[in-house]
Design an enzyme around this catalytic site. Structure first.
Site, PDB file in Angstrom:
ATOM      1  N   CYS A  81       0.709  -1.154   0.026  1.00  0.00           N
ATOM      2  CA  CYS A  81      -0.123   0.004   0.117  1.00  0.00           C
ATOM      3  C   CYS A  81       0.874   1.194  -0.051  1.00  0.00           C
ATOM      4  CB  CYS A  81      -1.084   0.052   1.251  1.00  0.00           C
ATOM      5  SG  CYS A  81      -1.827   1.493   1.375  1.00  0.00           S
TER       6      CYS A  81
ATOM      7  N   CYS B 110      -0.401   3.906   2.024  1.00  0.00           N
ATOM      8  CA  CYS B 110      -0.218   3.951   3.446  1.00  0.00           C
ATOM      9  C   CYS B 110       1.044   4.230   3.717  1.00  0.00           C
ATOM     10  CB  CYS B 110      -0.895   2.701   3.995  1.00  0.00           C
ATOM     11  SG  CYS B 110      -2.274   1.832   3.268  1.00  0.00           S
ATOM     12  N   ASP B 111       2.047   3.872   3.119  1.00  0.00           N
ATOM     13  CA  ASP B 111       3.391   3.678   3.598  1.00  0.00           C
ATOM     14  C   ASP B 111       4.445   4.529   2.880  1.00  0.00           C
ATOM     15  OD1 ASP B 111       2.520   1.719   5.530  1.00  0.00           O
ATOM     16  OD2 ASP B 111       3.056   0.044   3.898  1.00  0.00           O
TER      17      ASP B 111
END
Ligand code: NAP
Length: 308
Positions: free
Chosen positions: A135, A138-139
């Site tokens: 992701c 997200c990261d």
């Protein structure tokens, strides 16, 4: 959640397909419960920027689109339960067994989407969360001024690689063939980016490091040559696996587990409908998921009218 409760229709999954189905079912006055594992939006909620959903000329951030859809659904009375769907049983209606109890429903819409396919190489599981990610939204911010490898050649790999160029100093796309599968518009942007590098005809064979990812092992599939390639992170985008395990014993699927449906989203079991990425279909996008959800919602309304 009560340990056992009833609804007209249970929808598994609150991605764009499930939310749209819920919107239609809620508007039709059906008692509608969505069972969702993580939160609204499905994979769209972890997509940074969606450019091909109509109505947003400058594109829209995935989490924002998800939040807007959820607000609209709530206004029409559908309820969301946070739980993991474990198994569905069919009898007089359907029992949806979840981690938080059992729901009974007269009809079911399976909109549980698909999840990332793992590479299945040594080091991948070990370094998950310590350099291996699925992701970018997200990261990605953890990789400011770092070098990351993205694996895959489809829309997801190229789109998320481009997103990562906002943070990383360099993004290397590793693809097993010499041409990308992604849409041309995405490819053009990737080739034009000064931060992007491409390693073709190659597979990641291992993820290496001590505390965190430090390198990947690469094999050139044409020459057989193996090498270590330094990287601070690995983002894997090599396709999907359908989240259909809890219902595969009841409905027909293709060999990969995607649910087979008719034009009205009905499955091989009357009363069970499927919508979005979990079903066998030509194109998996937010726009098509929303269309599936609308059809499934109307089909359920008609099915229930015929099965009072
Ligand atoms: P995908 O289109 O199935 O592409 C998967 C990619 O991973 C392919 O390039 C494939 O290589 C490669 N691959 C598969 N198995 C591999 C393995 N074991 N090792 C190395 N590489 C492997 O999957 P996706 O990109 O996740 O997209 C899924 C669906 O969502 C597609 O329908 C896509 O169009 C859609 N999507 C659309 C958008 C958009 O429209 N903006 C964005 C994201 C996703 P080969 O090319 O050699 O098969």
């Amino acid at each position: 959640m009560d340990k056992h409760r009833s609804a007209d229709v249970v929808i598994t999954g609150a991605g764009p397909a499930g939310l749209t189905a819920a919107l239609y079912c809620g508007r039709a006055g059906l008692v509608t419960v969505i069972v969702e594992r993580v939160g609204p939006g499905g994979q769209a909620a972890t997509t940074a920027h969606i450019e091909n959903y109509p109505g947003f000329p400058g594109g829209v951030m995935g989490p924002e689109l998800a939040q807007r859809m959820e607000e609209q659904v709530r206004a029409f009375g559908a309820e969301t339960v946070l739980a993991d769907v474990q198994r569905v049983e069919s009898g007089d209606g359907f029992d949806v067994h979840t981690s938080e109890g059992t729901l009974s429903a007269r009809a079911l819409i399976v909109a549980s989407g698909a999840r990332e396919r793992p590479l299945g190489v040594p080091g991948e599981a070990e370094f998950r969360g310590r350099g291996v990610s699925y992701c970018a939204t997200c990261d990605g911010a953890f990789y400011r001024n770092r070098h990351v490898v993205v694996v895959g050649g489809g829309d997801s790999a190229v789109e998320e690689a481009l997103f990562l160029t906002r943070f990383a100093s360099k993004v290397t796309l590793v693809h097993r063939r010499d041409s990308l599968r992604a849409a041309k518009a995405l490819q053009d942007r990737a080739f034009a980016s000064a931060k992007m590098a491409f390693v073709c005809n190659s597979m990641v064979t291992t993820v290496l490091g001590r505390e965190k990812v430090e390198a990947v092992g690469l094999r050139n599939l044409k020459t057989g040559q193996e090498m270590e390639y330094a990287a601070d992170g690995v983002f894997v985008y090599i396709g999907q696996v359908p989240n259909s395990e809890f219902i595969r014993h009841l409905v027909n699927t293709d060999a990969a587990g995607y649910i087979l449906t008719g034009e009205d989203m009905s499955t091989s079991l009357p009363g069970v409908f499927a919508a979005g990425d979990v079903r066998a279909k030509y194109l998996r996008q937010v726009a098509t998921a929303v269309g599936d959800g609308a059809v499934a919602g109307v089909a359920v309304e008609r099915y229930l009218a015929g099965h009072p």
